[in-house]
Design a protein around this motif. Structure first.
Motif, PDB file in Angstrom:
ATOM      1  N   LYS A   4       0.792  -1.274  -0.012  1.00  0.00           N
ATOM      2  CA  LYS A   4      -0.127   0.106  -0.089  1.00  0.00           C
ATOM      3  C   LYS A   4       0.936   1.385   0.163  1.00  0.00           C
ATOM      4  N   ASP A  12      -4.869  13.857  -1.865  1.00  0.00           N
ATOM      5  CA  ASP A  12      -5.412  12.613  -2.413  1.00  0.00           C
ATOM      6  C   ASP A  12      -6.345  12.030  -0.869  1.00  0.00           C
ATOM      7  N   HIS A  13      -6.580  12.823  -0.084  1.00  0.00           N
ATOM      8  CA  HIS A  13      -7.307  12.259   1.241  1.00  0.00           C
ATOM      9  C   HIS A  13      -8.636  13.332   1.467  1.00  0.00           C
ATOM     10  N   PHE A 211      -7.050   8.173   1.842  1.00  0.00           N
ATOM     11  CA  PHE A 211      -7.013   7.465   0.771  1.00  0.00           C
ATOM     12  C   PHE A 211      -5.387   6.753   0.674  1.00  0.00           C
ATOM     13  N   GLU A 212      -5.650   5.373   0.239  1.00  0.00           N
ATOM     14  CA  GLU A 212      -4.321   4.715   0.165  1.00  0.00           C
ATOM     15  C   GLU A 212      -4.345   3.938  -1.060  1.00  0.00           C
ATOM     16  N   LEU A 213      -3.278   3.851  -1.667  1.00  0.00           N
ATOM     17  CA  LEU A 213      -3.179   2.901  -2.909  1.00  0.00           C
ATOM     18  C   LEU A 213      -2.793   1.776  -2.632  1.00  0.00           C
ATOM     19  N   TRP A 229      -7.274   2.436  -5.515  1.00  0.00           N
ATOM     20  CA  TRP A 229      -7.356   3.409  -4.436  1.00  0.00           C
ATOM     21  C   TRP A 229      -8.559   2.997  -3.409  1.00  0.00           C
ATOM     22  N   GLY A 234     -12.667   4.962  -5.543  1.00  0.00           N
ATOM     23  CA  GLY A 234     -11.522   4.223  -6.229  1.00  0.00           C
ATOM     24  C   GLY A 234     -11.896   2.824  -6.531  1.00  0.00           C
ATOM     25  N   PHE A 343     -11.472  10.801  -8.861  1.00  0.00           N
ATOM     26  CA  PHE A 343      -9.997  10.592  -9.269  1.00  0.00           C
ATOM     27  C   PHE A 343      -9.999  10.811 -10.813  1.00  0.00           C
ATOM     28  N   ASP A 347      -5.605   7.748 -13.235  1.00  0.00           N
ATOM     29  CA  ASP A 347      -5.005   7.426 -11.955  1.00  0.00           C
ATOM     30  C   ASP A 347      -5.993   6.301 -11.295  1.00  0.00           C
ATOM     31  N   ASN A 348      -7.311   6.012 -12.000  1.00  0.00           N
ATOM     32  CA  ASN A 348      -8.105   5.328 -11.436  1.00  0.00           C
ATOM     33  C   ASN A 348      -8.656   4.051 -12.194  1.00  0.00           C
TER      34      ASN A 348
END
Length: 608
Positions: A4, A12-13, A211-213, A229, A234, A343, A347-348
């Motif tokens: 992650k 992004d949060h 948010f976390e990837l 995401w 996401g 997003f 990136d999504n």
């Protein structure tokens, strides 16, 4: 390998993204909430929520974030709970105000032992058209109270106003489900509602989780990596499921959630469309698109804590029948839902949510599908032409016009930043004319941002800050690297402080190098109150007592007291209380700044 990438501190949060349905007015209190924290905003209606921009036509609940404060309250005022209970409760005061989002009158009692007069007054001052009182809220016309337990002893009771038993069920739902509080009915609501149980598990926290990837293969940014995401908008790679990459618990902190019945619409059993293979294939394609995204955390029965909100991707057959017309209009892009944030598709995993409420890899195809659903139910674009953009308070905040700062708010020449309203998780200094910050991931860093401070979701909110400086558990949200641009003396800036995204506590214009006007009676007590003295004879009426600490050559003018009410009656500044070495000995009491109690380390107390 499941890896992650934490994007805290980047653009992004998120915080609380509000229901995307049109609110209907209600006599019930819309308040600010601590389930995602203090002060919660119950903007009711409760029969209609769901976290992905739900499609119910009823009203939502809006919430903001928990105010955290580390001060201790060493005394409070006794007040009878007038909302139907005979229990005597200690309070530090109450606040009548107009709800920022609903424009409805509200009142809250500050009941926790973590409140001081000064912190309660600051919290109250952050509310529109507010009046602080050292007595409890008037509750003669109420449905009951919602008792909120918060961190650091900052508990409070929300008075759920109303005069009709028909509002009792919504009141208890708003309190228990969204505010995660304990409902106590008034006499009016006794026996008038069905009990309600909480819908979120205990391990879903009160503060928005960034948010976390999340990656199944490779590392974020590496060629060939498979990442998603962990966010409400996401999406996993097309054809894969969101839940295989990410957990729903963090997502449930990013939207209000409640199980809500479906629309009730059902395609007739003999409708030929049921046998149209091309149509059924499109229905399944839309289902697959939804399952790839965080929508499932609120809209897939098997993945939700307590049941799907309105539409359910687990439903068999024509699951699209679950949707209400307002949701279909958002799906077709007939109603603007962009305030919920999105997003970039690149990136999504190719999913775009700028036009349609459901993220999709094929915008035109998704629009055609939802337009078809609306047509077969007899709707046209004209039916939604006057619909306000979706987002509730996120939309109204986007069009807010700031006024001049007061009460010392702004950035001082030494860099210290001051605001009212308690703890904050996001502090912005903006150029004048900058758009108001909105929902992440694409609206929370408007062009014109000069500096932004972010506070970790795992730490307490901050009560103050210094421009360009970071302290433990904070990160610089902007600029991404280096120091912010130096502020220019004599130039005007926009201070925007959030308890959490969607929950502003200070939004005002200040001129760097100039002091903002002060409306706080503690800043400049009206003479003769607070005037310097060396003996009581120096004090002009109505004061008659010179308050001096042992060993000091000078003090200030005040009077003796036996209660906070006595200070108010004598004409002392509104923010003052009755400070004492012993409340039972008048000679050891005086009307003064409640901050003296904290500074005394427990030697002094406040008389109720």
């Amino acid at each position: 390998m499941h890896t992650k990438s934490d994007v805290f501190g980047q653009n992004d949060h998120s915080s609380f993204i509000y229901q995307s349905v049109a609110s209907r007015s209600s006599s019930i209190l819309r308040s600010t909430l601590p389930s995602i924290v203090t002060p919660i905003l119950i903007s009711v209606l409760l029969s209609a929520v769901g976290c992905q921009g739900s499609d119910s036509e009823d009203s939502p609940i809006e919430v903001g974030n928990e105010a955290e404060n580390e001060t201790e309250n060493e005394a409070g005022n006794e007040a009878e709970n007038e909302a139907g209970s005979s229990v005597t409760t200690m309070i530090t005061g109450s606040c009548d105000y107009t709800n920022l989002f609903s424009s409805a009158p509200e009142c809250r009692n500050y009941t926790g032992d973590g409140w001081q007069i000064t912190t309660a007054q600051s919290d109250c001052a952050a509310q529109p058209e507010s009046t602080f009182s050292e007595t409890s809220c008037e509750a003669s016309l109420s449905l009951g109270t919602c008792a909120i337990t918060a961190d650091e002893g900052l508990d409070y009771d929300l008075i759920l106003s109303g005069d009709a038993p028909s509002g009792c069920q919504m009141a208890v739902q708003g309190c228990v489900i969204f505010a995660r509080g304990e409902f106590s009915p008034s006499a009016l609501c006794e026996g008038q509602y069905e009990p309600v149980e909480p819908v979120l598990p205990d391990d879903v926290g009160n503060v928005f989780v960034p948010f976390e990837l999340m990656c199944l293969e490779g590392e974020a940014g590496q060629e060939g990596s498979r990442c998603t995401w962990q966010a409400i908008g996401g999406c996993a790679p097309e054809g894969e499921e969101f839940i295989d990459y990410a957990s729903c618990n963090p997502v449930l902190t990013q939207r209000p959630y409640a199980p809500v019945p479906s629309s009730g619409f059902e395609t007739p059993a003999d409708d030929p469309i049921r046998l149209d293979e091309a149509y059924v294939a499109e229905v399944e394609w839309v289902r697959s698109q939804a399952k790839s995204c965080g929508c499932v955390c609120c809209h897939e029965n098997s993945k939700t804590p307590s049941g799907a909100a309105v539409w359910d991707t687990d439903s068999e057959g024509l699951w699209i029948d679950d949707w209400n017309p307002s949701g279909l209009a958002m799906g077709a892009g007939w109603t603007d839902s962009s305030m919920l944030g999105a997003f970039p598709a690149v990136d999504n995993n190719g999913f775009d949510r700028q036009t349609t409420v459901l993220p999709t890899t094929d915008v035109d195809r998704m629009v055609r599908f939802f337009e078809g659903e609306l047509a077969r139910r007899g709707y046209t674009p004209e039916d939604f032409a006057d619909t306000t953009p979706i987002g509730g308070p996120l939309y109204t905040q986007s069009i807010y016009e700031p006024s001049s700062c007061e009460s010392g708010e702004g950035v001082a020449m030494d860099g210290s930043i001051s605001w009212v309203g308690g703890g904050a998780r996001y502090v912005y200094v903006l150029s004048v004319g900058t758009a108001n910050p909105g929902a992440p991931p694409n609206l929370d860093l408007p062009e014109g941002t000069v500096w932004r401070l972010d506070v970790s979701h795992e730490a307490s909110a901050v009560e103050g800050a210094n421009y360009g400086e970071l302290v433990e558990n904070t990160r610089q949200g902007f600029p991404a690297e280096g120091s912010p641009t130096a502020l220019v003396e004599g130039e005007q800036y926009y201070l925007y402080v959030l308890r959490d995204i969607g929950a502003p506590i200070t939004r005002c214009l200040f001129t760097y190098g100039e002091s903002s006007s002060s409306t706080d009676p503690m800043d400049s007590p009206q003479a003769p109150w607070g005037e310097i003295c060396t003996q009581s004879e120096d004090c002009a009426a109505p004061t008659d007592f010179c308050v001096m600490a042992p060993g000091d050559a000078e003090g200030y003018c005040s009077v003796h007291c036996d209660s906070a009410a006595a200070c108010n009656t004598a004409g002392a500044p509104q923010a003052w209380g009755c400070v004492a070495v012993s409340c039972t000995a008048e000679a050891f009491t005086w009307c003064g700044d409640p901050a003296e109690v904290e500074e005394s380390g427990g030697f002094l107390s406040l008389c109720p």
